[in-house]
Write a protein that holds these residues in place. Structure first.
Motif, PDB file in Angstrom:
ATOM      1  N   HIS A   1       0.739  -1.235   0.214  1.00 42.28           N
ATOM      2  CA  HIS A   1      -0.125  -0.003   0.099  1.00 42.28           C
ATOM      3  C   HIS A   1       0.861   1.186  -0.078  1.00 42.28           C
ATOM      4  O   HIS A   1       1.803   1.519   0.969  1.00 42.28           O
ATOM      5  N   TRP A   2       0.741   1.947  -0.990  1.00 44.31           N
ATOM      6  CA  TRP A   2       1.657   3.335  -0.758  1.00 44.31           C
ATOM      7  C   TRP A   2       0.426   4.703  -0.919  1.00 44.31           C
ATOM      8  O   TRP A   2      -0.903   4.640  -1.374  1.00 44.31           O
ATOM      9  N   ASP A   3       0.896   5.539  -0.399  1.00 46.32           N
ATOM     10  CA  ASP A   3      -0.137   6.788  -0.151  1.00 46.32           C
ATOM     11  C   ASP A   3       0.233   7.461  -1.403  1.00 46.32           C
ATOM     12  O   ASP A   3      -0.476   8.378  -1.758  1.00 46.32           O
ATOM     13  N   LYS A   4       1.456   7.425  -1.940  1.00 50.19           N
ATOM     14  CA  LYS A   4       1.771   7.798  -3.369  1.00 50.19           C
ATOM     15  C   LYS A   4       2.489   6.812  -4.233  1.00 50.19           C
ATOM     16  O   LYS A   4       3.719   6.541  -3.552  1.00 50.19           O
ATOM     17  N   PHE A   5       1.931   6.179  -5.016  1.00 51.71           N
ATOM     18  CA  PHE A   5       3.092   5.119  -5.674  1.00 51.71           C
ATOM     19  C   PHE A   5       4.147   5.649  -6.499  1.00 51.71           C
ATOM     20  O   PHE A   5       3.619   6.853  -7.370  1.00 51.71           O
TER      21      PHE A   5
ATOM     22  N   LYS B   1      18.915   5.220  -4.356  1.00 46.87           N
ATOM     23  CA  LYS B   1      17.431   5.584  -3.719  1.00 46.87           C
ATOM     24  C   LYS B   1      16.453   4.633  -4.270  1.00 46.87           C
ATOM     25  O   LYS B   1      16.153   5.028  -5.714  1.00 46.87           O
ATOM     26  N   TRP B   2      15.637   4.129  -3.728  1.00 41.80           N
ATOM     27  CA  TRP B   2      14.667   3.280  -4.198  1.00 41.80           C
ATOM     28  C   TRP B   2      13.332   4.006  -4.244  1.00 41.80           C
ATOM     29  O   TRP B   2      12.949   4.548  -3.016  1.00 41.80           O
ATOM     30  N   PHE B   3      12.537   3.955  -5.183  1.00 41.35           N
ATOM     31  CA  PHE B   3      11.147   4.553  -5.206  1.00 41.35           C
ATOM     32  C   PHE B   3      10.909   5.810  -4.361  1.00 41.35           C
ATOM     33  O   PHE B   3      10.141   6.073  -3.859  1.00 41.35           O
ATOM     34  N   GLU B   4      12.045   6.756  -4.973  1.00 43.91           N
ATOM     35  CA  GLU B   4      12.353   7.965  -4.660  1.00 43.91           C
ATOM     36  C   GLU B   4      11.172   8.790  -4.338  1.00 43.91           C
ATOM     37  O   GLU B   4      10.878   9.620  -3.401  1.00 43.91           O
ATOM     38  N   ASP B   5      10.143   8.849  -5.568  1.00 44.22           N
ATOM     39  CA  ASP B   5       8.981   9.874  -5.212  1.00 44.22           C
ATOM     40  C   ASP B   5       7.868   9.169  -4.902  1.00 44.22           C
ATOM     41  O   ASP B   5       6.811   9.642  -4.605  1.00 44.22           O
ATOM     42  N   GLY B   6       7.826   7.857  -3.859  1.00 44.42           N
ATOM     43  CA  GLY B   6       6.883   7.275  -3.495  1.00 44.42           C
ATOM     44  C   GLY B   6       6.663   7.638  -1.977  1.00 44.42           C
ATOM     45  O   GLY B   6       7.530   8.294  -1.310  1.00 44.42           O
TER      46      GLY B   6
ATOM     47  N   ILE C   1       4.827   6.532   1.686  1.00 43.79           N
ATOM     48  CA  ILE C   1       4.470   5.197   2.208  1.00 43.79           C
ATOM     49  C   ILE C   1       4.262   5.150   3.720  1.00 43.79           C
ATOM     50  O   ILE C   1       5.104   6.121   4.433  1.00 43.79           O
ATOM     51  N   ASN C   2       3.692   4.341   4.483  1.00 47.95           N
ATOM     52  CA  ASN C   2       3.903   4.277   6.093  1.00 47.95           C
ATOM     53  C   ASN C   2       4.096   2.754   6.276  1.00 47.95           C
ATOM     54  O   ASN C   2       3.272   1.810   5.734  1.00 47.95           O
ATOM     55  N   ALA C   3       5.028   2.266   6.986  1.00 45.84           N
ATOM     56  CA  ALA C   3       5.470   0.973   7.129  1.00 45.84           C
ATOM     57  C   ALA C   3       4.181   0.222   8.144  1.00 45.84           C
ATOM     58  O   ALA C   3       3.879  -0.864   8.156  1.00 45.84           O
ATOM     59  N   CYS C   4       3.998   1.082   9.128  1.00 46.30           N
ATOM     60  CA  CYS C   4       3.044   0.506  10.196  1.00 46.30           C
ATOM     61  C   CYS C   4       1.544   0.333   9.408  1.00 46.30           C
ATOM     62  O   CYS C   4       1.001  -0.847   9.747  1.00 46.30           O
ATOM     63  N   TYR C   5       1.259   1.098   8.546  1.00 38.04           N
ATOM     64  CA  TYR C   5       0.000   1.016   7.716  1.00 38.04           C
ATOM     65  C   TYR C   5      -0.019  -0.288   6.889  1.00 38.04           C
ATOM     66  O   TYR C   5      -0.852  -1.087   7.255  1.00 38.04           O
TER      67      TYR C   5
ATOM     68  N   VAL D   1       5.254   8.836   4.850  1.00 38.43           N
ATOM     69  CA  VAL D   1       6.631   9.386   4.730  1.00 38.43           C
ATOM     70  C   VAL D   1       7.263   9.123   3.463  1.00 38.43           C
ATOM     71  O   VAL D   1       6.705   8.262   2.683  1.00 38.43           O
ATOM     72  N   ASN D   2       8.368   9.693   2.911  1.00 41.17           N
ATOM     73  CA  ASN D   2       9.008   9.465   1.859  1.00 41.17           C
ATOM     74  C   ASN D   2       9.561   7.921   1.946  1.00 41.17           C
ATOM     75  O   ASN D   2       9.994   7.543   2.828  1.00 41.17           O
ATOM     76  N   SER D   3       9.631   7.405   0.766  1.00 46.72           N
ATOM     77  CA  SER D   3       9.993   6.085   0.562  1.00 46.72           C
ATOM     78  C   SER D   3      11.599   6.127   1.148  1.00 46.72           C
ATOM     79  O   SER D   3      11.840   5.079   1.768  1.00 46.72           O
TER      80      SER D   3
END
Ligand code: COA
Ligand code: AMP
Length: 631
Positions: free
Chosen positions: A27-31, A45-50, A52-56, A229-231
């Motif tokens: 799940h991404w807040d922004k893919f 840097k992986w998935f730089e403009d993604g 996400i939240n790890a807890c979510y 947060v940012n990826s």
């Protein structure tokens, strides 16, 4: 082409495409629109403009998908005779409330929180609460002493420390609070507050204005939701041993961790959401981060938190009881745990008391898996036994038999083949690629896959120099070995001063620093010698200052105590001898390799460059007295 080979080739030919595909399963807040940005390699840097939240991804997503009643966590503590089954709903609520408590202490995105806790559910709550806020956790293993804790406090500069009144070892209670107070005093960095869980076994005194009771803070807290947060924002810092006493703060990013760990659950371990997955490790180690906490939860599995040992809690049937009672599908532990069981119950008689038919496979890592242990586990459990190789730095396996992609033949002594994402190669000391079967440095061509370390905390120069400078364009694993004609890797030894004691990584340099701090010690050397149970054990040889008149036995005792006090019981440092000289080359380098060969009774040659050969005779006698160098 085999399924494994085609997957591996795809991942190497176009890493961005391969992992963007995997990224679709979380799940991404922004893919993200990009896979990997290598423009500042090795700071990839992986998935730089993604976003996400790890807890979510660990909790809320499963609830939102209708699985809130599923058990997220089984806590089984033979040491306190406690068992708890905690659903995704309950765990999310506990985490959201504790995150609210941390926020009330002023913790927000990017702040560090140090977690020094035993194997109890609240430790997982604390970790996930940090992730919920976008704060960076740094978990410190309970077997470390105050000094190690202080070094970590100063390096990561936490706002808050979360701890408990005690840990429980079979032979003793480990009171955390005195260790913690001492560490806080020793550190120059000043924390804002300390949240302490009082366990029934010990009530620790709380210091006014600084220490707070866990139950009080959650009673007053309001639950909070996940902060995207940012990826590339750090998820955590985990300290590991390097060659010096200053540990390395391995930094893991958020997006890469979520994607790689989720991917690994199906592709490497072959488990499905809802399956019970047990990593019998400790949350203070990387295995605990990746496979007690994050991986199984990202995948919607039931994870198991075991506060006990393979033997003695109460007996060598403990693991089989766990598998039977909780219907565990995959068990992951270190070979040393199996050696401990095999030592007590060589015939595997305890297995007769339990039904372990739920078990699909056993995964081993943390140290080289000796063929005897592999054969014993295969024979007794009658399931797939998979050795896989990884490191704190990589966060997940470099080599494995990827059971969810294609089950390859098991080759004893090898952790199998390079996992998709890892372009594993073998180089000579001068960087020349070596032929199949030749032993050299095991390296990984850049870019590393997502979920591997992105930096060392506060030490980007050390990140570059320790891992990427010797072989430009590659990550140097610090392990030596070879790859055979079928692509199977064999991991033989470390190329640095790191040793592996009961699956725990220790620095001989750090132990040497502890010994050198004794007022009577002029010089010392520490090496890892072979041990049947723990794989390796540290041995110290010391030269005393001229004029030191103290009784040698008394000094040896003090040295053992000193290592326990400065590094911790986990160093398992019990063997030290006083010698009048150490074997050195004419340029003054201590011949540790030769001493290690003597200690392990391996063949060795008198080094041509040795300054004084008689030093080796003395060391050999001293090692024999310690029970080594038997022939
Ligand atoms: N808190 C405080 N002390 C701890 C501790 C903790 N969390 N974990 C270990 N210790 C102490 C032990 O009590 C022991 O103290 P002692 O010298 O007073 O006996 C010392 O540290 C050494 O511990 P360990 O090396 O673990 O030895 P052990 O005899 O307690 O147990 C094994 C041996 C093989 C059973 C145990 O090491 C084991 O289960 N290992 C699995 C390895 C593992 O989980 N590796 C992680 C990567 S997968
Ligand atoms: P750690 O960072 O504590 O996980 O320790 C990593 C080190 O443990 C590696 O660099 C190896 O030296 C060793 N190691 C881990 N797994 C294996 C394995 N399966 N085979 C051989 N060595 C291993």
């Amino acid at each position: 082409m085999s399924n494994y080979k085609s997957q591996h080739q795809l991942s190497i030919a176009d890493p961005s495409q391969y992992w963007l595909e995997a990224a679709k399963t979380v799940h991404w807040d922004k893919f993200p629109s990009v896979g990997v940005n290598t423009s500042q390699s090795p700071f990839n840097k992986w998935f730089e403009d993604g976003q996400i939240n790890a807890c979510y991804n660990a909790l809320d997503v499963h609830i939102d998908n209708g699985h809130g009643e599923r058990i997220a966590l089984i806590y089984d503590s033979p040491i306190t005779d406690t068992k708890r089954h905690i659903s995704y709903n309950e765990l999310r609520d506990d985490v959201a409330t504790f995150a609210g408590a941390l926020a009330a202490e002023g913790v927000s995105k990017g702040d560090r929180v140090l977690v020094y806790m035993p194997m109890i559910p609240e430790a997982i709550v604390a970790v996930l609460a940090c992730a919920r806020l976008g704060a960076v956790h740094s978990v410190v293993f309970g077997g470390f002493a105050s000094n190690e804790l202080a070094v970590r406090i100063d390096d990561c500069q936490p706002e808050v420390i979360v701890s408990a009144s005690c840990g429980i070892e079979p032979s003793r209670l480990v009171e955390y609070k005195p260790l913690l107070d001492q560490a806080i005093d020793m550190a120059s960095h000043k924390i804002r507050s300390c949240i302490l869980l009082q366990r029934p076994q010990v009530t620790a005194p709380l210091q006014a204005n600084r220490d707070k009771n866990w139950h009080d803070v959650i009673a007053n807290a309001s639950p909070v939701s996940c902060t995207p947060v940012n990826s590339t924002d750090p998820l955590y810092i985990l300290y590991t041993s390097g060659t010096t006493g200053q540990p390395k703060g391995v930094v893991r990013d958020t997006g890469g961790s979520v994607v790689s760990l989720k991917w690994s659950m199906k592709n490497i371990y072959d488990v499905e959401p809802g399956d019970v997955y047990w990593a019998a490790s400790d949350i203070g180690w990387v295995v605990g981060h990746s496979y007690i906490i994050y991986g199984p939860l990202f995948h919607g599995c039931t994870t198991v938190l075991y506060e006990g040992k393979p033997v003695g809690t109460p007996d060598a049937g403990a693991f089989w009881r766990m598998i039977d009672e909780h219907k565990i599908k995959v068990l992951f532990t270190a070979p040393t745990a199996f050696r401990a069981i095999k030592k007590v119950d060589p015939q595997g008689d305890f297995l007769n008391q339990y039904d372990i038919s739920s078990l699909q496979s056993l995964f081993l890592a943390g140290e080289r898996c000796d063929p005897d242990t592999l054969a014993w586990a295969q024979d007794k459990l009658k399931v797939d036994v998979i050795d896989h190789w990884w490191q704190t730095e990589t966060g997940w396996s470099i080599c494995a038999n990827c059971m969810g992609i294609e089950k390859l033949p098991v080759v004893s002594g090898s952790p199998s083949v390079a996992v998709p994402g890892y372009d594993l190669q073998v180089l000579s000391n001068d960087g020349t690629p070596l032929k199949t079967g030749d032993i050299g440095a095991l390296v990984i061509k850049l870019p590393l896959p997502p979920g591997t370390f992105i930096n060392l905390w506060n030490a980007p120069d050390r990140y570059k120099s320790a891992y990427f400078e010797k072989f430009p364009g590659y990550y140097e694993t610090g392990d030596a070995g070879y790859i055979d004609e079928n692509g199977y890797a064999f991991v033989m030894a470390r190329t640095d001063d790191v040793i592996n004691v009961a699956g725990h990584r220790l620095s001989t340099g750090a132990i040497e620093e502890a010994l050198a701090g004794h007022p009577d010690v002029a010089e010392c050397a520490v090496m890892g010698a072979h041990d049947e149970l723990k794989g390796q054990l540290p041995i110290g040889l010391v030269i005393l200052n001229d004029g030191s008149s103290k009784d040698h036995q008394a000094i040896e005792k003090e040295l053992v105590a000193r290592v326990r006090e400065t590094i911790g019981p986990v160093a398992a440092f019990k063997s030290v001898a006083i010698v009048s000289k150490l074997p050195k080359t004419r340029s003054g380098k201590i011949l540790r390799g030769t001493m290690r060969a003597i200690a392990d009774s391996n063949d060795w040659k008198m080094p041509a460059t040795i300054e004084d050969p008689s030093a080796l005779n003395e060391v050999s006698d001293a090692l024999q007295k310690l029970g080594y160098a038997k022939s």
